[in-house]
Structures are given as structure tokens and as C-alpha cells.
Design a protein around this motif. Structure first.
Motif, PDB file in Angstrom:
ATOM      1  N   PHE A  11       0.819  -0.955  -0.054  1.00 15.03           N
ATOM      2  CA  PHE A  11       0.007   0.039  -0.050  1.00 15.03           C
ATOM      3  C   PHE A  11       0.806   0.971   0.199  1.00 15.03           C
ATOM      4  O   PHE A  11       0.917   1.670  -0.589  1.00 15.03           O
ATOM      5  CB  PHE A  11      -0.529   0.134   0.563  1.00 15.03           C
ATOM      6  N   ILE A  18       2.209   7.188  -7.008  1.00 12.49           N
ATOM      7  CA  ILE A  18       1.436   8.272  -6.674  1.00 12.49           C
ATOM      8  C   ILE A  18       2.165   9.547  -6.931  1.00 12.49           C
ATOM      9  O   ILE A  18       1.675  10.546  -7.435  1.00 12.49           O
ATOM     10  CB  ILE A  18      -0.263   8.325  -5.904  1.00 12.49           C
ATOM     11  N   VAL A  31      -1.706   3.940  -9.080  1.00 20.15           N
ATOM     12  CA  VAL A  31      -3.323   3.499  -8.421  1.00 20.15           C
ATOM     13  C   VAL A  31      -3.395   2.375  -8.226  1.00 20.15           C
ATOM     14  O   VAL A  31      -4.485   2.097  -6.818  1.00 20.15           O
ATOM     15  CB  VAL A  31      -4.503   4.447  -8.374  1.00 20.15           C
ATOM     16  N   VAL A  38      -4.811  -2.470  -0.926  1.00 19.56           N
ATOM     17  CA  VAL A  38      -6.930  -2.403  -0.149  1.00 19.56           C
ATOM     18  C   VAL A  38      -6.971  -4.304   0.015  1.00 19.56           C
ATOM     19  O   VAL A  38      -7.372  -4.855   0.880  1.00 19.56           O
ATOM     20  CB  VAL A  38      -7.229  -1.771  -0.213  1.00 19.56           C
ATOM     21  N   PHE A  42      -8.384  -7.089   2.242  1.00 21.66           N
ATOM     22  CA  PHE A  42      -9.756  -7.431   2.858  1.00 21.66           C
ATOM     23  C   PHE A  42     -10.142  -8.343   2.667  1.00 21.66           C
ATOM     24  O   PHE A  42     -10.910  -9.146   3.692  1.00 21.66           O
ATOM     25  CB  PHE A  42     -10.892  -6.729   1.589  1.00 21.66           C
ATOM     26  N   ILE A  80     -15.505  -2.107  -9.267  1.00 22.29           N
ATOM     27  CA  ILE A  80     -15.345  -0.538  -9.144  1.00 22.29           C
ATOM     28  C   ILE A  80     -13.729   0.466  -9.656  1.00 22.29           C
ATOM     29  O   ILE A  80     -13.717   1.208 -10.411  1.00 22.29           O
ATOM     30  CB  ILE A  80     -15.936  -0.142  -7.252  1.00 22.29           C
ATOM     31  N   THR A  84     -12.745   2.898 -12.451  1.00 20.37           N
ATOM     32  CA  THR A  84     -11.873   4.468 -12.603  1.00 20.37           C
ATOM     33  C   THR A  84     -10.470   4.018 -12.785  1.00 20.37           C
ATOM     34  O   THR A  84      -9.890   5.585 -13.795  1.00 20.37           O
ATOM     35  CB  THR A  84     -11.225   3.946 -10.752  1.00 20.37           C
ATOM     36  N   LEU A  87     -11.913   4.362 -17.024  1.00 20.82           N
ATOM     37  CA  LEU A  87     -11.349   6.098 -17.177  1.00 20.82           C
ATOM     38  C   LEU A  87     -10.452   6.664 -16.261  1.00 20.82           C
ATOM     39  O   LEU A  87     -10.278   7.981 -17.375  1.00 20.82           O
ATOM     40  CB  LEU A  87     -12.772   6.967 -15.867  1.00 20.82           C
ATOM     41  N   LEU A  88      -9.058   6.512 -15.803  1.00 15.53           N
ATOM     42  CA  LEU A  88      -8.020   7.198 -15.617  1.00 15.53           C
ATOM     43  C   LEU A  88      -7.460   6.997 -17.022  1.00 15.53           C
ATOM     44  O   LEU A  88      -6.581   8.295 -17.436  1.00 15.53           O
ATOM     45  CB  LEU A  88      -7.527   6.662 -14.536  1.00 15.53           C
ATOM     46  N   ILE A  91      -8.517   8.972 -19.983  1.00 15.93           N
ATOM     47  CA  ILE A  91      -8.349  10.294 -19.529  1.00 15.93           C
ATOM     48  C   ILE A  91      -6.197  10.625 -20.227  1.00 15.93           C
ATOM     49  O   ILE A  91      -6.406  11.473 -20.732  1.00 15.93           O
ATOM     50  CB  ILE A  91      -8.308  11.240 -18.461  1.00 15.93           C
TER      51      ILE A  91
ATOM     52  N   PHE B 135     -20.373  -1.028   3.233  1.00 16.74           N
ATOM     53  CA  PHE B 135     -20.023  -1.259   2.299  1.00 16.74           C
ATOM     54  C   PHE B 135     -20.650  -1.042   0.585  1.00 16.74           C
ATOM     55  O   PHE B 135     -20.577   0.161  -0.683  1.00 16.74           O
ATOM     56  CB  PHE B 135     -19.603  -2.635   1.905  1.00 16.74           C
ATOM     57  N   PHE B 138     -20.481   3.053   0.591  1.00 17.41           N
ATOM     58  CA  PHE B 138     -18.933   2.438  -0.467  1.00 17.41           C
ATOM     59  C   PHE B 138     -19.246   2.790  -2.454  1.00 17.41           C
ATOM     60  O   PHE B 138     -18.604   3.271  -2.814  1.00 17.41           O
ATOM     61  CB  PHE B 138     -18.113   2.064   0.177  1.00 17.41           C
ATOM     62  N   VAL B 139     -20.080   1.751  -2.667  1.00 15.99           N
ATOM     63  CA  VAL B 139     -20.563   1.240  -3.959  1.00 15.99           C
ATOM     64  C   VAL B 139     -20.973   2.708  -3.956  1.00 15.99           C
ATOM     65  O   VAL B 139     -20.495   3.060  -5.742  1.00 15.99           O
ATOM     66  CB  VAL B 139     -21.594  -0.132  -3.693  1.00 15.99           C
ATOM     67  N   GLU B 142     -19.036   5.645  -4.687  1.00 18.28           N
ATOM     68  CA  GLU B 142     -17.769   5.126  -5.768  1.00 18.28           C
ATOM     69  C   GLU B 142     -18.616   5.247  -7.713  1.00 18.28           C
ATOM     70  O   GLU B 142     -18.177   5.762  -8.003  1.00 18.28           O
ATOM     71  CB  GLU B 142     -17.192   4.093  -6.021  1.00 18.28           C
ATOM     72  N   VAL B 146     -17.038   8.336  -9.811  1.00 14.67           N
ATOM     73  CA  VAL B 146     -16.699   8.070 -11.155  1.00 14.67           C
ATOM     74  C   VAL B 146     -17.526   8.698 -12.270  1.00 14.67           C
ATOM     75  O   VAL B 146     -17.006   9.101 -13.492  1.00 14.67           O
ATOM     76  CB  VAL B 146     -16.498   6.281 -11.130  1.00 14.67           C
ATOM     77  N   TYR B 149     -15.511  12.623 -12.227  1.00 10.12           N
ATOM     78  CA  TYR B 149     -14.870  11.995 -12.455  1.00 10.12           C
ATOM     79  C   TYR B 149     -15.147  12.399 -14.057  1.00 10.12           C
ATOM     80  O   TYR B 149     -14.396  13.359 -15.276  1.00 10.12           O
ATOM     81  CB  TYR B 149     -13.706  11.488 -12.927  1.00 10.12           C
ATOM     82  N   ALA B 150     -15.970  11.767 -15.304  1.00 13.59           N
ATOM     83  CA  ALA B 150     -16.378  11.455 -16.433  1.00 13.59           C
ATOM     84  C   ALA B 150     -17.060  13.186 -16.182  1.00 13.59           C
ATOM     85  O   ALA B 150     -16.604  13.692 -17.742  1.00 13.59           O
ATOM     86  CB  ALA B 150     -16.933  10.464 -17.227  1.00 13.59           C
ATOM     87  N   ALA B 168      -9.552  12.666 -10.062  1.00 12.11           N
ATOM     88  CA  ALA B 168      -9.789  11.712 -10.354  1.00 12.11           C
ATOM     89  C   ALA B 168      -8.876  10.660  -9.231  1.00 12.11           C
ATOM     90  O   ALA B 168      -9.242   9.814  -8.550  1.00 12.11           O
ATOM     91  CB  ALA B 168     -10.067  10.728 -11.971  1.00 12.11           C
ATOM     92  N   SER B 172      -9.728   9.181  -5.943  1.00 10.58           N
ATOM     93  CA  SER B 172      -9.585   7.700  -5.504  1.00 10.58           C
ATOM     94  C   SER B 172      -8.478   6.927  -4.548  1.00 10.58           C
ATOM     95  O   SER B 172      -9.124   5.984  -4.205  1.00 10.58           O
ATOM     96  CB  SER B 172      -8.791   6.685  -7.007  1.00 10.58           C
ATOM     97  N   VAL B 173      -7.441   7.909  -4.893  1.00  9.99           N
ATOM     98  CA  VAL B 173      -6.789   7.491  -3.475  1.00  9.99           C
ATOM     99  C   VAL B 173      -7.852   7.927  -1.819  1.00  9.99           C
ATOM    100  O   VAL B 173      -7.893   7.024  -0.947  1.00  9.99           O
ATOM    101  CB  VAL B 173      -6.005   8.818  -2.683  1.00  9.99           C
ATOM    102  N   LEU B 176      -9.679   5.002  -1.522  1.00  8.11           N
ATOM    103  CA  LEU B 176      -8.867   3.833  -0.378  1.00  8.11           C
ATOM    104  C   LEU B 176      -8.285   3.783   0.039  1.00  8.11           C
ATOM    105  O   LEU B 176      -8.801   2.400   1.578  1.00  8.11           O
ATOM    106  CB  LEU B 176      -7.914   4.035  -1.378  1.00  8.11           C
ATOM    107  N   PHE B 177      -8.980   5.093   0.904  1.00 10.17           N
ATOM    108  CA  PHE B 177      -8.598   5.315   2.096  1.00 10.17           C
ATOM    109  C   PHE B 177      -9.645   5.114   3.332  1.00 10.17           C
ATOM    110  O   PHE B 177     -10.109   3.505   4.448  1.00 10.17           O
ATOM    111  CB  PHE B 177      -8.534   6.186   2.760  1.00 10.17           C
ATOM    112  N   LEU B 179     -12.364   1.874   1.848  1.00  7.82           N
ATOM    113  CA  LEU B 179     -12.030   1.310   2.773  1.00  7.82           C
ATOM    114  C   LEU B 179     -11.922   0.368   3.064  1.00  7.82           C
ATOM    115  O   LEU B 179     -11.921  -0.564   3.577  1.00  7.82           O
ATOM    116  CB  LEU B 179     -11.954   0.994   0.188  1.00  7.82           C
TER     117      LEU B 179
END
Lengths: 112, 503
Positions: A11, A18, A31, A38, A42, A80, A84, A87-88, A91, B135, B138-139, B142, B146, B149-150, B168, B172-173, B176-177, B179
Motif C-alpha cells: 500500500f 502516486i 493507484v 487494500v 480485505f 469498481i 476507475t 476512466l483514468l 483521460i 459497504f 462505499f459502492v 464510487e 466515477v 470524474y467523467a 480522479a 480514488s486515493v 481507498l482510505f 475502503l
């Protein structure tokens, strides 16, 4: 325990990538690495030594099983993450078309 | 079965997601469909959210069990006072924005993609607010992130792409925290349902180091989403770069539902606040307020000024909510509602200016009040409201926050709140002075007022700005504002209330 430490190192590696890298593609890879760390963490939470899948069969007794919920959750998290990342990268491709470079020190039209 | 009031809860997610689905299938061929679908979906959402305020007042907390699986095993959707407050705020702004987009988005190609993403983002935000499962939160978070961002990258010009990339990666970082914190929480409590989690945490008693770590991760993650000051770097780029209606959504409701709501829900209702978290929130709030205000005043790009001002106003909201006193929470939520209304109105104004004059630079505007009377007057109302001029809504909420700060004995923060309020007045006077009054520039002579739907949506928001102070009136506030503040003030009693509401 060693596994958890390795997970933390992975991590931190992603975060370092990044924060410190200048190339857009490397940042995206950072990323992804952090995300996988992560996810791994889990899954590890639900893991038990010598545990088996919690599938019920009539003639078997389940004594030691792994927790299936984190696995289901991580599956969602991976999807998910895929969105992401896709998309990244999209871009990043457009940025390359416009600027002709992946170097973030040269992509500085916006200030502060 | 039809009369069961809990049945309206899943529609907050179903309507926008179904709308996005239909638009993305047939929107390309039927040119009229995306507009109609956008308006109908947001109007439907607005009406069911007003209905939900009524239901919460009649029946108390409502819980919908998805698929009939009872919590804590199944996923629950919870509708209580705080949720009802947030869905009304979100869907009100979303409706006005959808109305505005009919004319504004003509400038872009592929309008249907815009509406599909817009509804997807809306579905995510509504989902975050109604869900009762960590959770699941979280979904949905996101999904909204997302899509946003678009949408920031929607113009696909240099600036938009750069801002979207920055946004983005940072966001996303943050995810992550969040999650990671959820993972640790799950391993500690062995449950994902918020109410059940709160119960388990109460039983475990004294907060441990693990909970401290979870709190830090949540503050980092949700702080990034809500752009509190040390985590704010993406906001001043991302919000101005998006198309104006989306800036209005991002600044108006996205940072609040993804950031402030989730923060409040996790800390007040699940983990429980301690003195340490209170002082951290107060400090972060004050810091955002001061830094955002100071950075905003030097900006010449209209939208960038608004974006920095958003950071400052988020600071006010956090300052109010973090106090933890009944008045403080009420004032914070009240300011949150008012800020969604006037900040989205200001962003729509900036969109209208850009639509007519083609620039966002305040130095190149001037004297536009005569040419664009509706944009000018609505902008004046919103500016006066955000700066805190008495009869308008912003004044009352800021006054309440300052009174709450004084009551709690936090005089230093109260003084800063007053100073930044003066600074806010100064920055909006600058907008009015350079944008709408003064000499009309030669090349702006041909500027015309914006089309009808843009006018309508701006007028609607301006009316809410004017009557916003009414929310404090006893009868009105008792239905809308007080239940929301009560949910937060009761803290971890949320668990018992929610569990009792499961039939």
C-alpha cells in the motif's frame, strides 16, 4: 502477521508511486497497486489457516471455514477499481493527444 | 402492500439508475428523450423526497429491507430525519440543474451522454444518503465519484482533462482510505450494517487504538471527498472545469452528500464522537473557512472564485456541525441547505454569463446588469445571501453558527467566523462590481439574456434563497430541519431506533 506487513508495504509503495512519480501512466499504476493492496488486506481479514469454503453439503461437517463476505466484497471492489482505472487511462490518452507528453511537470495549465 | 410507506425508499436509487439506463440505450436516436427524461426523473425524485419528509414525520424512522433479508444480514435502506433532509436538498438542486441544462448543454455534442452521467451521479448520491450499510455506502460513493470524474472531463479540452485527472487520482486515493477503514471496521465488529455496527461498538466499550486508526482513515477519506483544507487541492481545478450545471451539482451537493453526510453519519451515529474528534473537526472547519476565504478573494476567474468560496463555506458547515450542541448542529445543517441553494445558483449564473459572453474572466465583463437583468438580479440575490445580508437565508444560518459558537464558549472561532463573513461580502461585491455594474465593454454590446429554461431555473433558486430564512419558522423547521438535527444529536441511539424500525 508477515502477510499483513507485506500488505502495508504494498500500500505504501502505491502511495509513494502516486505522490512521487511524474509520469501519468506511473501514477495510474500507483493507484492500481494501492487498490490491490487494500483488496488483499480485505481478503486476508476473512482468511483462516486451513479453512475451507463454506459450502454446505449433507454429509459433511464444516469445522473451520473462511469468511466468504470479504471475498464477495472484494469482487465488487475490483469491479469498481476496473471502472476507475479504465476512466483514468481514457483521460490519460486524451491528455497525451492534447499535450503530447505524459510528464505532469509539463502539464500545468491550471495553477494552484 | 401498496400503502407500506417504506416502499418509496428504493425509488431514490431506482429512478435515476433506470433513467440513465434508458437514456444510454435510446438517447442517441431520440433527440428529445434525454431532456424529457432528465426533467421527469428529477421531478419524480423531488416529489418523492418531499413525500419522504412527510412520512418521516408521520411514522418516524423507516427501514426498507432489500430482498426481504432482515438486517444485520441483509442490506437495509434507512430513511430518517437526516436522510430526508439530504434527499430534499440533493433533488431540489438536481431538478433546477436539469432544467438549466436543457438550454445550456446545447453547446456540447452528445447531450445524451451528459444526461446519462448526470443521472448516474444523482443515483449514486441518493444511494449514499439512503443506505444503511457501510459497504453499500462505499459502492454508491464510487458510482457518484466515477460519474463525476467523467463529467468534469466532459468538455475534453486541455484544462478539463488536467483537472479531471487530478480529481480522479486524489479522489480514488480518498476512496481507498475509506475502503481500508471499512475493512478494519469489519474485522473489528464482524458486521457491515451501520446500526448493528454501532451496537457492537457500544458493547465493546472504551475506544481502542483500532478505532482511532479507523477514525483517522475516515477523516482522510471523507475529508478528501468534501475538500476540507489540507485535502482541498483538487476542488479549485475540478469545479471550474466542469460544465456549469455540473459545477453547480458538484459544489452544491456532491461534496456535501459524499463528504459531510458520510462523515456525520459515520462519526455521529456509528462510531460516536469524542472530544478529540470534535476538536479535530473544529480545527479543520476553521482552517477551511479561513484558507478558502483568503484564497478566494484574489481570484479573477469567476468560477474559480466560487470554488474557493465553496471550501470556505464548507468550513462554516463543519464548524457548526462539529460543535455537537443542538443549536450548532441545527445551524450547520441549515447553512448546508442554504449553501447548496445559493452556491448552485451562483454557478448557474456563471454558466449563464459564459453562455452569453463566452468568458469567465471578471476583468473582461462589466455593465452586464442592463443586458442580462435576470442573471444580474438572481446573482445579486445569491451574492447577498452568501455574504450574509439580513433578510436573506445566508444571514440567518451564519448568525446561528456564530451564536452557537459563542454559546459553546469557542470565542476564537466565532471571531474568525465573523471576519471571514466580512471577507465573503468583499469578494461578492467584487463580482457584482466587475461583472454587472460599471462601464459596459464595447464588445459586450450584443450580449443577450439567456434562454427561457435557464431563466426559470435561476429564478426558482433565487426564490428559495429569499424564503430560505423561513426554514427557521417554528412549524416549517419542525418538519424539515429539526428531525435532521435530532438524528445527529441523539448520536449512537441511531442503532436502537433503526433496529426497532425493522419489522
Amino acid at each position: 502477521m508477515a502477510l499483513y506487513i507485506l500488505c502495508t508495504i504494498l500500500f505504501s509503495l502505491g502511495l509513494y508511486c502516486i505522490l512521487r512519480k511524474r509520469n501519468i501512466i506511473k501514477i495510474i499504476i500507483g493507484v492500481i497497486i494501492a487498490e490491490y493492496a487494500v483488496n488483499l488486506f480485505f481478503v486476508l481479514i476473512g482468511y483462516r489457516v486451513e479453512g475451507r469454503a463454506p459450502i454446505h453439503a449433507p454429509d459433511q461437517k464444516i469445522l473451520n471455514m473462511v469468511d466468504p463476505l470479504p471475498q464477495a466484497i472484494v469482487l465488487t471492489a475490483i469491479v469498481i477499481g476496473l471502472a476507475t482505472t479504465a476512466l483514468l487511462i481514457a483521460i490519460a490518452m486524451r491528455i497525451y493527444e492534447k499535450y503530447g507528453t505524459f510528464d505532469i511537470t509539463k502539464i500545468k495549465e491550471l495553477k494552484g | 402492500m401498496m400503502h407500506d410507506p417504506t416502499n418509496i425508499i428504493p425509488f431514490f436509487v431506482i429512478i435515476p439508475l433506470a433513467g440513465a439506463f434508458i437514456i444510454s440505450i435510446v438517447g442517441k436516436r431520440l433527440k428529445w428523450l434525454p431532456d424529457v427524461m432528465g426533467i421527469l426523473a428529477t421531478l419524480g425524485l423531488l416529489s418523492i423526497s418531499i413525500l419522504s419528509v412527510r412520512f418521516v414525520n408521520l411514522y418516524g424512522t423507516l427501514v426498507y429491507t432489500v430482498g426481504g433479508w432482515k438486517p444485520p444480514i441483509g442490506i437495509a435502506m434507512v430513511m430518517d430525519g437526516l436522510t430526508a433532509f439530504f434527499v430534499v436538498t440533493i433533488n431540489l438542486v438536481a431538478f433546477c440543474v436539469a432544467l438549466f441544462s436543457i438550454n445550456y448543454m446545447e453547446r456540447f455534442t452528445s447531450k445524451w451522454k451528459f444526461y446519462a452521467l448526470f443521472l448516474l451521479m444523482l443515483g449514486g448520491m441518493n444511494g449514499v444518503v439512503v443506505t444503511g450499510d457501510v459497504f453499500n455506502l462505499f459502492v454508491f460513493l464510487e458510482i457518484a465519484a466515477v460519474a463525476s470524474y467523467a463529467l468534469v472531463a466532459f468538455g475534453t479540452e486541455k484544462h478539463e482533462l488536467e483537472a479531471a485527472f487530478k480529481y480522479a487520482v486524489m479522489s480514488s486515493v480518498g476512496s481507498l482510505f475509506i475502503l481500508l477503514a471499512i475493512a478494519i471496521l469489519y474485522s473489528y465488529t464482524s458486521t457491515l450494517n451501520m446500526a448493528d455496527m454501532a451496537n457492537v461498538l457500544i458493547k465493546k466499550g472504551e475506544p481502542s487504538n483500532i478505532m482511532l486508526m479507523v477514525s483517522v482513515f475516515f477523516i482522510m477519506g471523507f475529508g478528501l471527498k468534501s475538500a476540507l483544507v489540507p485535502f482541498h487541492a483538487w476542488l479549485p481545478d475540478a469545479h471550474p472545469s466542469a460544465p456549469a450545471p455540473i459545477s453547480a451539482m458538484l459544489s452544491g451537493v456532491l461534496i456535501k452528500s459524499l463528504g459531510i453526510y458520510a462523515l456525520c453519519r459515520m462519526f455521529y451515529n456509528v462510531i460516536g464522537v469524542s472530544d478529540v474528534t470534535t476538536s479535530v473537526f473544529l480545527f479543520l472547519g476553521a482552517l477551511s473557512m479561513i484558507v478558502g476565504g483568503i484564497l478566494a478573494i484574489g481570484q479573477w476567474d469567476f468560477k474559480r472564485l466560487l470554488a474557493y468560496s465553496s471550501i470556505s463555506q464548507i468550513g462554516y458547515i463543519v464548524l457548526g456541525i462539529a460543535l455537537g450542541t443542538p443549536l450548532g448542529i441545527l445551524a450547520g445543517l441549515f447553512h448546508l441547505f442554504n449553501h447548496s441553494v445559493f452556491k448552485s445558483l451562483l454557478f448557474l449564473n456563471s454558466g449563464a454569463l459564459e453562455y452569453s459572453t463566452g468568458t469567465r474572466d471578471l476583468k473582461q465583463m462589466g455593465g452586464l446588469f442592463k443586458k442580462m437583468p435576470i442573471t444580474g438580479s438572481t446573482n445579486m440575490i445569491a451574492s447577498m445571501s452568501i455574504a450574509g445580508i439580513p433578510p436573506l437565508s445566508g444571514f440567518w444560518s451564519k448568525l446561528l453558527i456564530i451564536i452557537a459558537l459563542v454559546q459553546a464558549g469557542r470565542f476564537g472561532y466565532a471571531v474568525w467566523a465573523v471576519i471571514i463573513s466580512v471577507l465573503t461580502l468583499a469578494m461578492y461585491l467584487k463580482v457584482l462590481r466587475y461583472g454587472f455594474f460599471g462601464q459596459l465593454k464595447e464588445k459586450l454590446n450584443k450580449v443577450r439574456e439567456v434562454p427561457i429554461f435557464m431563466k426559470l431555473s435561476m429564478i426558482a433558486l433565487a426564490c428559495i434563497c429569499i424564503i430560505g430564512g423561513m426554514l427557521l419558522v417554528y412549524g416549517f423547521g419542525r418538519f424539515f430541519l429539526n428531525p435532521a438535527a435530532d438524528v445527529m444529536f441523539e448520536g449512537t441511539k441511531y442503532a436502537a431506533v433503526t433496529m426497532a424500525a425493522v419489522q
